[in-house]
Design a protein around this motif. Structure first.
Motif, mmCIF file in Angstrom:
data_model
loop_
_atom_site.group_PDB
_atom_site.id
_atom_site.type_symbol
_atom_site.label_atom_id
_atom_site.label_comp_id
_atom_site.label_asym_id
_atom_site.label_seq_id
_atom_site.Cartn_x
_atom_site.Cartn_y
_atom_site.Cartn_z
ATOM 1 N N ASP A 170 34.649 80.065 4.616
ATOM 2 C CA ASP A 170 34.448 80.885 5.816
ATOM 3 C C ASP A 170 34.676 80.095 7.103
ATOM 4 O OD1 ASP A 170 34.029 83.309 4.677
ATOM 5 O OD2 ASP A 170 31.848 83.298 4.836
ATOM 6 N N VAL A 171 35.558 79.125 7.039
ATOM 7 C CA VAL A 171 35.811 78.276 8.201
ATOM 8 C C VAL A 171 36.265 79.107 9.410
ATOM 9 C CG1 VAL A 171 38.244 77.832 7.640
ATOM 10 C CG2 VAL A 171 36.934 76.123 8.930
ATOM 11 N N ASP A 172 35.884 78.659 10.576
ATOM 12 C CA ASP A 172 36.343 79.264 11.827
ATOM 13 C C ASP A 172 37.857 79.029 11.941
ATOM 14 O OD1 ASP A 172 36.981 79.908 14.472
ATOM 15 O OD2 ASP A 172 35.089 79.124 15.260
ATOM 16 N N PRO A 173 38.661 80.073 12.117
ATOM 17 C CA PRO A 173 40.116 79.884 12.228
ATOM 18 C C PRO A 173 40.515 78.931 13.355
ATOM 19 C CG PRO A 173 39.587 82.200 11.950
ATOM 20 C CD PRO A 173 38.274 81.498 12.160
ATOM 21 N N LYS A 174 39.657 78.811 14.363
ATOM 22 C CA LYS A 174 39.966 77.889 15.458
ATOM 23 C C LYS A 174 39.760 76.435 15.058
ATOM 24 C CE LYS A 174 38.606 81.276 19.009
ATOM 25 N NZ LYS A 174 37.628 81.577 20.094
ATOM 26 N N GLU A 175 39.058 76.219 13.934
ATOM 27 C CA GLU A 175 38.841 74.861 13.429
ATOM 28 C C GLU A 175 39.225 74.806 11.951
ATOM 29 O OE1 GLU A 175 35.517 72.470 15.351
ATOM 30 O OE2 GLU A 175 34.577 74.445 15.171
ATOM 31 N N SER A 176 40.402 75.325 11.651
ATOM 32 C CA SER A 176 40.820 75.491 10.258
ATOM 33 C C SER A 176 40.952 74.169 9.507
ATOM 34 C CB SER A 176 42.152 76.243 10.198
ATOM 35 O OG SER A 176 43.156 75.552 10.925
ATOM 36 N N HIS A 177 41.048 73.044 10.255
ATOM 37 C CA HIS A 177 41.134 71.734 9.586
ATOM 38 C C HIS A 177 39.840 71.376 8.871
ATOM 39 C CE1 HIS A 177 40.049 71.316 13.849
ATOM 40 N NE2 HIS A 177 39.256 70.333 13.492
ATOM 41 N N TRP A 178 38.768 72.126 9.132
ATOM 42 C CA TRP A 178 37.514 71.897 8.405
ATOM 43 C C TRP A 178 37.346 72.881 7.246
ATOM 44 C CZ3 TRP A 178 35.749 67.370 8.979
ATOM 45 C CH2 TRP A 178 35.788 66.720 10.210
ATOM 46 N N ARG A 179 38.450 73.444 6.777
ATOM 47 C CA ARG A 179 38.399 74.332 5.603
ATOM 48 C C ARG A 179 37.980 73.546 4.356
ATOM 49 N NH1 ARG A 179 39.988 79.194 4.330
ATOM 50 N NH2 ARG A 179 41.003 79.475 6.348
ATOM 51 N N ALA A 180 38.262 72.263 4.340
ATOM 52 C CA ALA A 180 37.892 71.424 3.205
ATOM 53 C C ALA A 180 37.650 70.008 3.708
ATOM 54 C CB ALA A 180 38.984 71.429 2.151
ATOM 55 N N GLU A 181 36.910 69.259 2.934
ATOM 56 C CA GLU A 181 36.732 67.835 3.203
ATOM 57 C C GLU A 181 36.920 67.101 1.877
ATOM 58 O OE1 GLU A 181 35.846 64.256 5.386
ATOM 59 O OE2 GLU A 181 36.539 66.260 5.933
ATOM 60 N N ASN A 182 37.929 66.230 1.856
ATOM 61 C CA ASN A 182 38.216 65.426 0.674
ATOM 62 C C ASN A 182 37.457 64.111 0.796
ATOM 63 O OD1 ASN A 182 40.452 67.254 -0.293
ATOM 64 N ND2 ASN A 182 41.253 66.669 1.700
ATOM 65 N N VAL A 183 36.752 63.725 -0.257
ATOM 66 C CA VAL A 183 35.855 62.575 -0.161
ATOM 67 C C VAL A 183 35.976 61.683 -1.391
ATOM 68 C CG1 VAL A 183 34.187 63.855 1.254
ATOM 69 C CG2 VAL A 183 33.920 63.819 -1.239
ATOM 70 N N TYR A 203 28.886 60.148 -0.506
ATOM 71 C CA TYR A 203 30.302 60.487 -0.469
ATOM 72 C C TYR A 203 30.898 59.963 0.830
ATOM 73 C CZ TYR A 203 28.660 63.862 -3.948
ATOM 74 O OH TYR A 203 28.065 64.444 -5.043
ATOM 75 N N TYR A 204 32.116 59.401 0.740
ATOM 76 C CA TYR A 204 32.810 58.996 1.965
ATOM 77 C C TYR A 204 33.934 59.982 2.256
ATOM 78 C CZ TYR A 204 36.227 57.075 5.090
ATOM 79 O OH TYR A 204 37.114 56.949 6.126
ATOM 80 N N GLY A 205 33.937 60.522 3.465
ATOM 81 C CA GLY A 205 35.037 61.359 3.923
ATOM 82 C C GLY A 205 35.433 60.958 5.333
ATOM 83 N N HIS A 206 36.722 60.829 5.573
ATOM 84 C CA HIS A 206 37.181 60.499 6.921
ATOM 85 C C HIS A 206 36.840 61.659 7.856
ATOM 86 C CE1 HIS A 206 39.452 58.967 10.212
ATOM 87 N NE2 HIS A 206 40.381 59.906 10.146
ATOM 88 N N GLY A 207 36.113 61.355 8.897
ATOM 89 C CA GLY A 207 35.668 62.390 9.832
ATOM 90 C C GLY A 207 34.196 62.702 9.699
ATOM 91 N N VAL A 208 33.603 62.368 8.532
ATOM 92 C CA VAL A 208 32.165 62.610 8.348
ATOM 93 C C VAL A 208 31.399 61.332 8.009
ATOM 94 C CG1 VAL A 208 32.470 65.017 7.663
ATOM 95 C CG2 VAL A 208 32.422 63.247 5.899
ATOM 96 N N GLY A 209 32.104 60.306 7.526
ATOM 97 C CA GLY A 209 31.448 59.051 7.171
ATOM 98 C C GLY A 209 30.907 59.085 5.746
ATOM 99 N N ILE A 210 29.958 58.188 5.451
ATOM 100 C CA ILE A 210 29.322 58.130 4.133
ATOM 101 C C ILE A 210 28.009 58.889 4.221
ATOM 102 C CG2 ILE A 210 28.361 56.636 2.336
ATOM 103 C CD1 ILE A 210 30.331 54.472 3.221
ATOM 104 N N LYS A 211 27.957 60.022 3.551
ATOM 105 C CA LYS A 211 26.825 60.930 3.696
ATOM 106 C C LYS A 211 26.458 61.558 2.348
ATOM 107 C CE LYS A 211 26.547 60.946 8.328
ATOM 108 N NZ LYS A 211 27.577 59.969 8.647
ATOM 109 N N LYS A 212 25.253 62.156 2.300
ATOM 110 C CA LYS A 212 24.838 62.942 1.149
ATOM 111 C C LYS A 212 25.564 64.287 1.162
ATOM 112 C CE LYS A 212 20.195 60.965 0.730
ATOM 113 N NZ LYS A 212 18.732 61.260 0.684
ATOM 114 N N ALA A 213 25.613 64.924 -0.010
ATOM 115 C CA ALA A 213 26.318 66.202 -0.118
ATOM 116 C C ALA A 213 25.732 67.248 0.818
ATOM 117 C CB ALA A 213 26.270 66.698 -1.570
#
Length: 244
Positions: free
Chosen positions: A177-190, A198-208
């Protein structure tokens, strides 16, 4: 389960090799997994353990660099080593050593911005360099191209479904349900680092839960579906980079 030439291997068989927490975590997860990890030799198993530990190191290194997150449209790189392609990818310049260029992402992080999938590619190329050394890396990856999920033929990926994550696996958060104006956050690969890290570029090392909370803030008005961790596992196939 782990097998070498059809013989089941246990932690006690590698007591002299499982010397770090990362090694022990990886082996333990593999040993307890319902899948069978098959190897032709102890050397091949140790190579995978090494590659996975180097993947975790590469993820931490990229997390500690000063690289920035952006979309393909606004991606940029150090022009000394890379040509930025119109689609947002980075192509190694002629007569530049691939090992020098990929390490420059860490050395001069402020000169780079890219999306999360390119970040995963960089982690895997760094892990490969850390594992096989600069000389062989330069031979295998001349003409290196960093872009989304496009990998060199010597480093290709396989996918399976399940939640038996092994440290060093690539896993995926979906945000339908991502905002179409921020469609690059439709997924996060980690990169799965350890239990609920989990490490993801843009979010860092975080819990699920933290990553899901972040992605949920990027949804359209009146969303119906929460972001969630998918049961999809992506793993590099190490056949072409393994050397006995």
């Amino acid at each position: 389960m782990i097998k070498i030439n059809q013989q089941t291997i246990h932690a006690n068989d590698l007591i002299d090799d499982l010397t770090t927490k990362d090694h022990k975590d990886i082996f333990s997860k593999m040993e307890k997994d319902t899948d069978i990890f098959q190897y032709q030799s102890l050397s091949q198993l140790k190579f995978e353990l090494l590659f996975r530990t180097k993947t975790l190191k590469a993820a931490r290194d990229l997390n500690n660099s000063q690289v920035q997150f952006t979309t393909f449209t606004y991606a940029f790189c150090n022009k000394k080593y890379w040509n930025r392609i119109s689609n947002g990818g980075f192509l190694l310049k002629p007569n530049v050593r691939p090992s020098v260029a990929i390490l420059d992402v860490l050395k001069n992080g402020k000169l780079y911005a890219f999306d999360c999938s390119t970040g995963i590619a960089i982690v895997l190329y760094l892990a490969t360099l850390y594992t096989i050394g600069s000389r062989r890396f330069d031979l295998l990856f001349n003409g290196l191209y960093l872009m989304d999920w496009k990998f060199d033929n010597d480093l290709w990926l396989t996918q399976k479904y399940g939640y038996g994550f092994i440290p060093g696996d690539i896993v995926h958060f979906n945000n339908p349900d991502v905002d179409p104006k921020e469609s690059h956050w439709r997924a996060e690969n980690v990169i799965f680092m350890a239990d609920d890290q989990y490490y993801g570029h843009g979010v860092g090392i975080k819990k699920a839960d933290t990553i899901i909370t972040f992605l949920n803030k990027k949804r359209k008005p009146n969303p119906r579906i929460s972001a969630y961790l998918m049961n999809l596992i992506t793993r590099p196939v190490l056949t072409n980079i393994y050397q006995q």
